[in-house]
Scaffold this motif. Structure first.
Motif, PDB file in Angstrom:
ATOM      1  N   PHE A   5       0.836  -1.189   0.000  1.00 26.54           N
ATOM      2  CA  PHE A   5       0.000   0.000   0.000  1.00 26.54           C
ATOM      3  C   PHE A   5       0.873   1.241   0.000  1.00 26.54           C
ATOM      4  CE2 PHE A   5      -2.352  -3.337   2.179  1.00 26.54           C
ATOM      5  CZ  PHE A   5      -3.513  -3.361   1.412  1.00 26.54           C
ATOM      6  N   ASN A   6       0.364   2.290  -0.594  1.00 30.26           N
ATOM      7  CA  ASN A   6       1.002   3.595  -0.547  1.00 30.26           C
ATOM      8  C   ASN A   6       0.435   4.309   0.669  1.00 30.26           C
ATOM      9  OD1 ASN A   6       2.428   5.866  -1.089  1.00 30.26           O
ATOM     10  ND2 ASN A   6       1.225   6.469  -2.882  1.00 30.26           N
ATOM     11  N   THR A   7       0.985   4.015   1.838  1.00 32.25           N
ATOM     12  CA  THR A   7       0.447   4.502   3.107  1.00 32.25           C
ATOM     13  C   THR A   7       0.634   6.006   3.224  1.00 32.25           C
ATOM     14  OG1 THR A   7       1.007   2.392   4.109  1.00 32.25           O
ATOM     15  CG2 THR A   7       0.533   4.205   5.597  1.00 32.25           C
ATOM     16  N   PRO A   8      -0.457   6.749   3.431  1.00 31.93           N
ATOM     17  CA  PRO A   8      -0.345   8.203   3.608  1.00 31.93           C
ATOM     18  C   PRO A   8       0.108   8.532   5.028  1.00 31.93           C
ATOM     19  CG  PRO A   8      -2.615   7.543   3.840  1.00 31.93           C
ATOM     20  CD  PRO A   8      -1.841   6.297   3.488  1.00 31.93           C
ATOM     21  N   SER A   9       0.473   9.778   5.269  1.00 29.12           N
ATOM     22  CA  SER A   9       0.783  10.189   6.639  1.00 29.12           C
ATOM     23  C   SER A   9      -0.513  10.190   7.442  1.00 29.12           C
ATOM     24  CB  SER A   9       1.421  11.578   6.655  1.00 29.12           C
ATOM     25  OG  SER A   9       0.451  12.569   6.366  1.00 29.12           O
ATOM     26  N   SER A  10      -0.382  10.073   8.751  1.00 25.66           N
ATOM     27  CA  SER A  10      -1.575  10.035   9.588  1.00 25.66           C
ATOM     28  C   SER A  10      -2.336  11.357   9.522  1.00 25.66           C
ATOM     29  CB  SER A  10      -1.213   9.697  11.034  1.00 25.66           C
ATOM     30  OG  SER A  10      -0.324  10.653  11.557  1.00 25.66           O
ATOM     31  N   VAL A  11      -1.632  12.461   9.379  1.00 22.57           N
ATOM     32  CA  VAL A  11      -2.297  13.768   9.278  1.00 22.57           C
ATOM     33  C   VAL A  11      -3.073  13.863   7.970  1.00 22.57           C
ATOM     34  CG1 VAL A  11      -1.936  16.258   9.163  1.00 22.57           C
ATOM     35  CG2 VAL A  11      -0.618  14.892  10.776  1.00 22.57           C
ATOM     36  N   PRO A  20      -6.219   4.797   7.026  1.00 22.63           N
ATOM     37  CA  PRO A  20      -4.825   5.064   7.364  1.00 22.63           C
ATOM     38  C   PRO A  20      -3.833   4.128   6.671  1.00 22.63           C
ATOM     39  CG  PRO A  20      -5.934   4.034   9.218  1.00 22.63           C
ATOM     40  CD  PRO A  20      -6.985   4.302   8.175  1.00 22.63           C
ATOM     41  N   ARG A  21      -4.307   3.004   6.125  1.00 26.03           N
ATOM     42  CA  ARG A  21      -3.394   2.070   5.450  1.00 26.03           C
ATOM     43  C   ARG A  21      -3.245   2.391   3.970  1.00 26.03           C
ATOM     44  NH1 ARG A  21      -4.040  -4.344   5.924  1.00 26.03           N
ATOM     45  NH2 ARG A  21      -5.922  -3.982   4.706  1.00 26.03           N
ATOM     46  N   CYS A  22      -4.357   2.579   3.253  1.00 22.23           N
ATOM     47  CA  CYS A  22      -4.271   2.778   1.804  1.00 22.23           C
ATOM     48  C   CYS A  22      -4.538   4.220   1.372  1.00 22.23           C
ATOM     49  CB  CYS A  22      -5.238   1.847   1.079  1.00 22.23           C
ATOM     50  SG  CYS A  22      -6.982   2.247   1.319  1.00 22.23           S
ATOM     51  N   GLY A  23      -5.213   5.002   2.208  1.00 21.56           N
ATOM     52  CA  GLY A  23      -5.505   6.385   1.856  1.00 21.56           C
ATOM     53  C   GLY A  23      -6.643   6.541   0.874  1.00 21.56           C
ATOM     54  N   GLU A  24      -7.333   5.456   0.547  1.00 18.88           N
ATOM     55  CA  GLU A  24      -8.408   5.506  -0.448  1.00 18.88           C
ATOM     56  C   GLU A  24      -9.803   5.374   0.160  1.00 18.88           C
ATOM     57  OE1 GLU A  24      -7.910   6.235  -3.639  1.00 18.88           O
ATOM     58  OE2 GLU A  24      -5.782   6.431  -3.171  1.00 18.88           O
ATOM     59  N   GLY A  25     -10.011   4.368   0.973  1.00 18.63           N
ATOM     60  CA  GLY A  25     -11.339   4.104   1.527  1.00 18.63           C
ATOM     61  C   GLY A  25     -11.731   5.100   2.608  1.00 18.63           C
ATOM     62  N   HIS A  26     -13.005   5.138   2.898  1.00 18.21           N
ATOM     63  CA  HIS A  26     -13.526   6.049   3.913  1.00 18.21           C
ATOM     64  C   HIS A  26     -13.439   5.421   5.302  1.00 18.21           C
ATOM     65  CE1 HIS A  26     -15.449   7.425   0.187  1.00 18.21           C
ATOM     66  NE2 HIS A  26     -15.324   8.625   0.737  1.00 18.21           N
ATOM     67  N   VAL A  27     -13.156   6.259   6.300  1.00 18.37           N
ATOM     68  CA  VAL A  27     -13.092   5.796   7.688  1.00 18.37           C
ATOM     69  C   VAL A  27     -14.499   5.737   8.284  1.00 18.37           C
ATOM     70  CG1 VAL A  27     -12.267   6.374  10.011  1.00 18.37           C
ATOM     71  CG2 VAL A  27     -10.761   6.630   8.063  1.00 18.37           C
ATOM     72  N   PHE A  28     -15.375   6.647   7.872  1.00 23.36           N
ATOM     73  CA  PHE A  28     -16.706   6.752   8.462  1.00 23.36           C
ATOM     74  C   PHE A  28     -17.786   6.229   7.519  1.00 23.36           C
ATOM     75  CE2 PHE A  28     -14.256  10.344  10.268  1.00 23.36           C
ATOM     76  CZ  PHE A  28     -14.257   9.933  11.584  1.00 23.36           C
ATOM     77  N   SER A  29     -18.781   5.569   8.118  1.00 26.45           N
ATOM     78  CA  SER A  29     -19.943   5.153   7.344  1.00 26.45           C
ATOM     79  C   SER A  29     -21.056   6.191   7.446  1.00 26.45           C
ATOM     80  CB  SER A  29     -20.456   3.788   7.816  1.00 26.45           C
ATOM     81  OG  SER A  29     -20.830   3.851   9.181  1.00 26.45           O
ATOM     82  N   ARG A  30     -21.074   6.934   8.554  1.00 21.92           N
ATOM     83  CA  ARG A  30     -21.981   8.067   8.732  1.00 21.92           C
ATOM     84  C   ARG A  30     -21.167   9.218   9.309  1.00 21.92           C
ATOM     85  NH1 ARG A  30     -26.841   6.171  12.022  1.00 21.92           N
ATOM     86  NH2 ARG A  30     -26.170   4.024  12.002  1.00 21.92           N
ATOM     87  N   PHE A  31     -21.830  10.246   9.850  1.00 20.79           N
ATOM     88  CA  PHE A  31     -21.112  11.452  10.276  1.00 20.79           C
ATOM     89  C   PHE A  31     -19.950  11.138  11.210  1.00 20.79           C
ATOM     90  CE2 PHE A  31     -20.620  15.265  13.004  1.00 20.79           C
ATOM     91  CZ  PHE A  31     -20.127  16.105  12.023  1.00 20.79           C
ATOM     92  N   LEU A  32     -20.190  10.422  12.307  1.00 20.58           N
ATOM     93  CA  LEU A  32     -19.118  10.054  13.236  1.00 20.58           C
ATOM     94  C   LEU A  32     -19.059   8.558  13.515  1.00 20.58           C
ATOM     95  CD1 LEU A  32     -19.260  12.963  15.835  1.00 20.58           C
ATOM     96  CD2 LEU A  32     -17.509  12.544  14.102  1.00 20.58           C
ATOM     97  N   THR A  33     -19.783   7.755  12.741  1.00 17.14           N
ATOM     98  CA  THR A  33     -19.789   6.306  12.928  1.00 17.14           C
ATOM     99  C   THR A  33     -18.644   5.694  12.132  1.00 17.14           C
ATOM    100  OG1 THR A  33     -22.191   6.351  13.142  1.00 17.14           O
ATOM    101  CG2 THR A  33     -21.168   4.215  12.724  1.00 17.14           C
ATOM    102  N   VAL A  34     -17.732   5.030  12.838  1.00 14.20           N
ATOM    103  CA  VAL A  34     -16.589   4.402  12.176  1.00 14.20           C
ATOM    104  C   VAL A  34     -17.085   3.188  11.395  1.00 14.20           C
ATOM    105  CG1 VAL A  34     -14.346   3.306  12.525  1.00 14.20           C
ATOM    106  CG2 VAL A  34     -15.048   5.192  13.998  1.00 14.20           C
ATOM    107  N   ALA A  35     -16.641   3.079  10.157  1.00 13.17           N
ATOM    108  CA  ALA A  35     -17.024   1.948   9.300  1.00 13.17           C
ATOM    109  C   ALA A  35     -16.426   0.652   9.854  1.00 13.17           C
ATOM    110  CB  ALA A  35     -16.529   2.192   7.880  1.00 13.17           C
ATOM    111  N   ASP A  36     -16.998  -0.469   9.445  1.00 17.35           N
ATOM    112  CA  ASP A  36     -16.477  -1.768   9.875  1.00 17.35           C
ATOM    113  C   ASP A  36     -15.120  -2.060   9.246  1.00 17.35           C
ATOM    114  OD1 ASP A  36     -18.744  -2.267  11.390  1.00 17.35           O
ATOM    115  OD2 ASP A  36     -19.785  -3.223   9.713  1.00 17.35           O
ATOM    116  N   HIS A  37     -14.954  -1.687   7.978  1.00 15.42           N
ATOM    117  CA  HIS A  37     -13.714  -1.953   7.264  1.00 15.42           C
ATOM    118  C   HIS A  37     -13.576  -0.955   6.120  1.00 15.42           C
ATOM    119  CE1 HIS A  37     -16.789  -4.091   4.997  1.00 15.42           C
ATOM    120  NE2 HIS A  37     -16.004  -3.942   3.945  1.00 15.42           N
ATOM    121  N   CYS A  38     -12.379  -0.888   5.581  1.00  7.81           N
ATOM    122  CA  CYS A  38     -12.106  -0.024   4.428  1.00  7.81           C
ATOM    123  C   CYS A  38     -12.631  -0.713   3.179  1.00  7.81           C
ATOM    124  CB  CYS A  38     -10.601   0.225   4.318  1.00  7.81           C
ATOM    125  SG  CYS A  38     -10.113   1.077   2.809  1.00  7.81           S
TER     126      CYS A  38
END
Length: 139
Positions: A5-11, A20-38
């Motif tokens: 993976f082309n890992t982006p910086s955490s910022v 945080p691993r690939c920089g492509e997928g979304h972290v959230f499924s809703r406004f503040l709900t963390v998704a199950d997976h990328c």
């Protein structure tokens, strides 16, 4: 599925609310709900536990900034009280809502980078075991 993976910086990942691993997928499924997976690389977000950290940092930072600007404005321009409420309240609420997602995503990215996990005891040996000469009466 790719293995490197082309890992982006955490910022960068946090500000863009991306994985945080690939920089492509979304972290959230809703406004503040963390998704199950990328959805791009399949990283499970079960490690992510930001708790109240993002809310504390955002409320503190936005509060200090808005109150400082309000104090300067109130002294210099001396606006009426209704105008102060009309400007400061939306600035506090809007600033907090705007900053909460990126800060939470950044803290999740930091947890991934630093491999954060639940605390564990370093020793499971003699914790709670009384010394040999221990007298229950305290003598």
């Amino acid at each position: 599925m790719a293995t490197s993976f082309n890992t982006p910086s955490s910022v960068s990942a946090g500000l863009r609310c991306r994985c945080p691993r690939c920089g492509e997928g979304h972290v959230f499924s809703r406004f503040l709900t963390v998704a199950d997976h990328c959805e791009a690389c399949g990283l499970e977000f079960s490690f992510a536990e930001a708790a109240d950290g993002p809310a504390f940092f955002v409320m503190s930072g936005v509060g200090i900034l808005v109150v400082a600007l309000w104090a300067i404005w109130a002294v210099v321009a001396q606006p009426p009280v209704w105008a102060q409420f009309a400007v400061v309240a939306p600035a506090l609420i809007g600033g907090c809502l705007a900053a909460l997602r990126p800060v939470k995503a950044w803290l999740i990215a930091e947890q991934f980078v630093h491999k954060a996990e639940e605390g564990r005891w370093a020793s499971v040996g003699t914790h709670g075991k009384a010394p040999e000469r221990y007298n229950r009466m305290g003598f």
